[in-house]
Motif scaffolding. Structure first.
Motif, PDB file in Angstrom:
ATOM      1  N   LEU A  46     -56.449 -42.503  -6.141  1.00 43.18           N
ATOM      2  CA  LEU A  46     -57.838 -42.204  -6.479  1.00 43.18           C
ATOM      3  C   LEU A  46     -58.588 -41.522  -5.338  1.00 43.18           C
ATOM      4  O   LEU A  46     -59.246 -40.497  -5.543  1.00 43.18           O
ATOM      5  CB  LEU A  46     -58.572 -43.488  -6.873  1.00 43.18           C
ATOM      6  CG  LEU A  46     -58.397 -43.990  -8.306  1.00 43.18           C
ATOM      7  CD1 LEU A  46     -59.225 -45.243  -8.517  1.00 43.18           C
ATOM      8  CD2 LEU A  46     -58.792 -42.934  -9.307  1.00 43.18           C
ATOM      9  N   LEU A  47     -58.515 -42.096  -4.139  1.00 40.03           N
ATOM     10  CA  LEU A  47     -59.263 -41.522  -3.021  1.00 40.03           C
ATOM     11  C   LEU A  47     -58.806 -40.111  -2.649  1.00 40.03           C
ATOM     12  O   LEU A  47     -59.646 -39.227  -2.479  1.00 40.03           O
ATOM     13  CB  LEU A  47     -59.186 -42.446  -1.812  1.00 40.03           C
ATOM     14  CG  LEU A  47     -60.307 -43.484  -1.681  1.00 40.03           C
ATOM     15  CD1 LEU A  47     -60.155 -44.277  -0.400  1.00 40.03           C
ATOM     16  CD2 LEU A  47     -61.678 -42.822  -1.719  1.00 40.03           C
ATOM     17  N   PRO A  48     -57.501 -39.852  -2.509  1.00 38.89           N
ATOM     18  CA  PRO A  48     -57.083 -38.468  -2.222  1.00 38.89           C
ATOM     19  C   PRO A  48     -57.550 -37.475  -3.288  1.00 38.89           C
ATOM     20  O   PRO A  48     -57.995 -36.376  -2.958  1.00 38.89           O
ATOM     21  CB  PRO A  48     -55.546 -38.571  -2.186  1.00 38.89           C
ATOM     22  CG  PRO A  48     -55.279 -39.988  -1.802  1.00 38.89           C
ATOM     23  CD  PRO A  48     -56.357 -40.791  -2.471  1.00 38.89           C
ATOM     24  N   GLU A  49     -57.458 -37.881  -4.562  1.00 36.30           N
ATOM     25  CA  GLU A  49     -57.882 -36.994  -5.648  1.00 36.30           C
ATOM     26  C   GLU A  49     -59.387 -36.779  -5.615  1.00 36.30           C
ATOM     27  O   GLU A  49     -59.878 -35.663  -5.827  1.00 36.30           O
ATOM     28  CB  GLU A  49     -57.472 -37.603  -6.996  1.00 36.30           C
ATOM     29  CG  GLU A  49     -57.535 -36.637  -8.160  1.00 36.30           C
ATOM     30  CD  GLU A  49     -56.498 -35.525  -8.056  1.00 36.30           C
ATOM     31  OE1 GLU A  49     -56.873 -34.359  -8.305  1.00 36.30           O
ATOM     32  OE2 GLU A  49     -55.348 -35.810  -7.720  1.00 36.30           O
ATOM     33  N   ALA A  50     -60.133 -37.836  -5.319  1.00 32.29           N
ATOM     34  CA  ALA A  50     -61.586 -37.723  -5.251  1.00 32.29           C
ATOM     35  C   ALA A  50     -62.017 -36.824  -4.095  1.00 32.29           C
ATOM     36  O   ALA A  50     -62.925 -36.000  -4.225  1.00 32.29           O
ATOM     37  CB  ALA A  50     -62.206 -39.114  -5.104  1.00 32.29           C
ATOM     38  N   ALA A  64     -67.226 -37.859  -1.744  1.00 31.98           N
ATOM     39  CA  ALA A  64     -66.373 -38.827  -2.431  1.00 31.98           C
ATOM     40  C   ALA A  64     -66.356 -40.169  -1.701  1.00 31.98           C
ATOM     41  O   ALA A  64     -66.345 -41.226  -2.332  1.00 31.98           O
ATOM     42  CB  ALA A  64     -64.949 -38.277  -2.561  1.00 31.98           C
ATOM     43  N   LEU A  65     -66.364 -40.120  -0.349  1.00 33.20           N
ATOM     44  CA  LEU A  65     -66.356 -41.374   0.415  1.00 33.20           C
ATOM     45  C   LEU A  65     -67.688 -42.096   0.315  1.00 33.20           C
ATOM     46  O   LEU A  65     -67.736 -43.334   0.257  1.00 33.20           O
ATOM     47  CB  LEU A  65     -66.009 -41.095   1.877  1.00 33.20           C
ATOM     48  CG  LEU A  65     -64.572 -40.660   2.160  1.00 33.20           C
ATOM     49  CD1 LEU A  65     -64.359 -40.475   3.667  1.00 33.20           C
ATOM     50  CD2 LEU A  65     -63.575 -41.674   1.612  1.00 33.20           C
ATOM     51  N   LEU A  66     -68.788 -41.339   0.297  1.00 31.81           N
ATOM     52  CA  LEU A  66     -70.098 -41.968   0.111  1.00 31.81           C
ATOM     53  C   LEU A  66     -70.163 -42.672  -1.241  1.00 31.81           C
ATOM     54  O   LEU A  66     -70.662 -43.801  -1.348  1.00 31.81           O
ATOM     55  CB  LEU A  66     -71.205 -40.916   0.207  1.00 31.81           C
ATOM     56  CG  LEU A  66     -71.516 -40.378   1.608  1.00 31.81           C
ATOM     57  CD1 LEU A  66     -72.541 -39.257   1.514  1.00 31.81           C
ATOM     58  CD2 LEU A  66     -72.033 -41.493   2.517  1.00 31.81           C
ATOM     59  N   LEU A  67     -69.641 -42.025  -2.272  1.00 30.89           N
ATOM     60  CA  LEU A  67     -69.645 -42.624  -3.605  1.00 30.89           C
ATOM     61  C   LEU A  67     -68.677 -43.803  -3.676  1.00 30.89           C
ATOM     62  O   LEU A  67     -68.919 -44.776  -4.403  1.00 30.89           O
ATOM     63  CB  LEU A  67     -69.297 -41.576  -4.655  1.00 30.89           C
ATOM     64  CG  LEU A  67     -70.434 -40.590  -4.915  1.00 30.89           C
ATOM     65  CD1 LEU A  67     -69.921 -39.362  -5.644  1.00 30.89           C
ATOM     66  CD2 LEU A  67     -71.549 -41.250  -5.698  1.00 30.89           C
ATOM     67  N   PHE A  68     -67.591 -43.718  -2.927  1.00 25.77           N
ATOM     68  CA  PHE A  68     -66.650 -44.830  -2.855  1.00 25.77           C
ATOM     69  C   PHE A  68     -67.347 -46.083  -2.307  1.00 25.77           C
ATOM     70  O   PHE A  68     -67.252 -47.171  -2.881  1.00 25.77           O
ATOM     71  CB  PHE A  68     -65.479 -44.435  -1.958  1.00 25.77           C
ATOM     72  CG  PHE A  68     -64.514 -45.541  -1.670  1.00 25.77           C
ATOM     73  CD1 PHE A  68     -63.575 -45.934  -2.611  1.00 25.77           C
ATOM     74  CD2 PHE A  68     -64.543 -46.206  -0.453  1.00 25.77           C
ATOM     75  CE1 PHE A  68     -62.674 -46.960  -2.340  1.00 25.77           C
ATOM     76  CE2 PHE A  68     -63.650 -47.230  -0.170  1.00 25.77           C
ATOM     77  CZ  PHE A  68     -62.719 -47.615  -1.116  1.00 25.77           C
ATOM     78  N   PHE A 196     -66.382 -43.080  -6.912  1.00 27.23           N
ATOM     79  CA  PHE A 196     -67.213 -44.251  -7.227  1.00 27.23           C
ATOM     80  C   PHE A 196     -66.371 -45.340  -7.889  1.00 27.23           C
ATOM     81  O   PHE A 196     -66.460 -46.520  -7.520  1.00 27.23           O
ATOM     82  CB  PHE A 196     -68.352 -43.828  -8.161  1.00 27.23           C
ATOM     83  CG  PHE A 196     -69.327 -44.925  -8.464  1.00 27.23           C
ATOM     84  CD1 PHE A 196     -70.391 -45.188  -7.617  1.00 27.23           C
ATOM     85  CD2 PHE A 196     -69.187 -45.702  -9.612  1.00 27.23           C
ATOM     86  CE1 PHE A 196     -71.300 -46.206  -7.900  1.00 27.23           C
ATOM     87  CE2 PHE A 196     -70.083 -46.725  -9.897  1.00 27.23           C
ATOM     88  CZ  PHE A 196     -71.146 -46.975  -9.039  1.00 27.23           C
ATOM     89  N   PHE A 197     -65.549 -44.947  -8.854  1.00 29.02           N
ATOM     90  CA  PHE A 197     -64.717 -45.929  -9.550  1.00 29.02           C
ATOM     91  C   PHE A 197     -63.716 -46.564  -8.597  1.00 29.02           C
ATOM     92  O   PHE A 197     -63.399 -47.748  -8.721  1.00 29.02           O
ATOM     93  CB  PHE A 197     -63.992 -45.256 -10.719  1.00 29.02           C
ATOM     94  CG  PHE A 197     -63.114 -46.207 -11.492  1.00 29.02           C
ATOM     95  CD1 PHE A 197     -63.667 -47.186 -12.289  1.00 29.02           C
ATOM     96  CD2 PHE A 197     -61.735 -46.116 -11.411  1.00 29.02           C
ATOM     97  CE1 PHE A 197     -62.867 -48.072 -13.002  1.00 29.02           C
ATOM     98  CE2 PHE A 197     -60.924 -46.992 -12.118  1.00 29.02           C
ATOM     99  CZ  PHE A 197     -61.493 -47.965 -12.926  1.00 29.02           C
TER     100      PHE A 197
END
Length: 242
Positions: A46-50, A64-68, A196-197
């Protein structure tokens, strides 16, 4: 394909509810393995794709990291608010306890709809991505089914209401996944959503699934199941990428 895969969530949720009624002693091993699967999906897929899809940075940090982090915090805040509400009602208004149980179960149904949307969104990235996210969702749906039935019945609701909420929770991922057939998510928005997910999924694994797995059975076998779950996702994602 998306709806067929989401049916796995339907079945696993019902299995979790059935287990809640019969309390299987090996539940901790299933939860430990599920936690490992979820950790592997978040960190390795998920994280690499985001990060690739979301693109731009915000004040030097990838969006993407902020939303994570936002997803992780959102899940934490929602859980704390629900816990406070349950404690207040349990302490001061016992006659409302059944409604609190129904409310908590309804929140789980809403969460399961979001799980289904995540499955559908991941299939829009690609079939391999969709299958790995679906595997993580399906694995933790066992705990969702178990907890939905338990929290509904524990607060004084009749068995038929607990079963009704269990079936609603089982159907929710299928509804969420089917909804993504009606629209296409832009690549950048999709990357942000997956970030985020991923935060939400990591919170569920770290704060709920793994502690619950080790609470009554702090056994070496539970830890090995967690490591095996993460390792399996490494193999699955690597094979899909190849």
């Amino acid at each position: 394909m998306v709806v067929l895969v989401a049916l796995g969530s339907f079945v696993m949720t019902l299995v979790g509810g059935w287990t809640a009624q019969h309390v299987a002693d090996r539940r901790h091993l299933v939860l430990g393995f599920a936690g490992g699967l979820m950790l592997g999906v978040v960190g390795l897929d998920l994280l690499p794709e985001a990060l690739e899809g979301a693109g731009e940075e915000v004040y030097g940090v990838p969006a993407a990291l902020l939303l994570f982090v936002g997803g992780f915090l959102a899940a934490h805040v929602i859980e704390r608010l629900l816990a406070l509400r349950q404690a207040e009602h349990g302490a001061h208004t016992p006659e409302q306890v059944p409604q609190v149980g129904m409310g908590a179960a309804a929140a789980m149904v809403g969460h399961s709809i979001a799980d289904g949307v995540a499955i559908g969104a991941s299939f829009q990235v690609g079939e391999a991505m969709g299958l790995t996210v679906a595997l993580a969702v399906i694995s933790h749906d066992f705990a969702d089914g178990f907890n939905t039935y338990t929290v509904t019945s524990a607060y004084g609701n009749a068995r038929r209401k607990a079963l009704a909420m269990l079936f609603a929770d089982a159907a929710a991922p299928v509804v969420g996944a089917a909804s993504t057939l009606l629209f296409h998510i832009p690549a950048r928005a999709l990357g942000c959503y997956l970030g985020f997910f991923g935060g939400v999924l990591l919170y569920i694994a770290a704060a709920e699934i793994l502690p619950e797995a080790s609470h009554r059975h702090p056994a070496r076998s539970t830890l090995l199941c967690t490591v095996a779950g993460a390792g399996l996702m490494w193999v699955v994602i690597g094979a899909a990428g190849g």
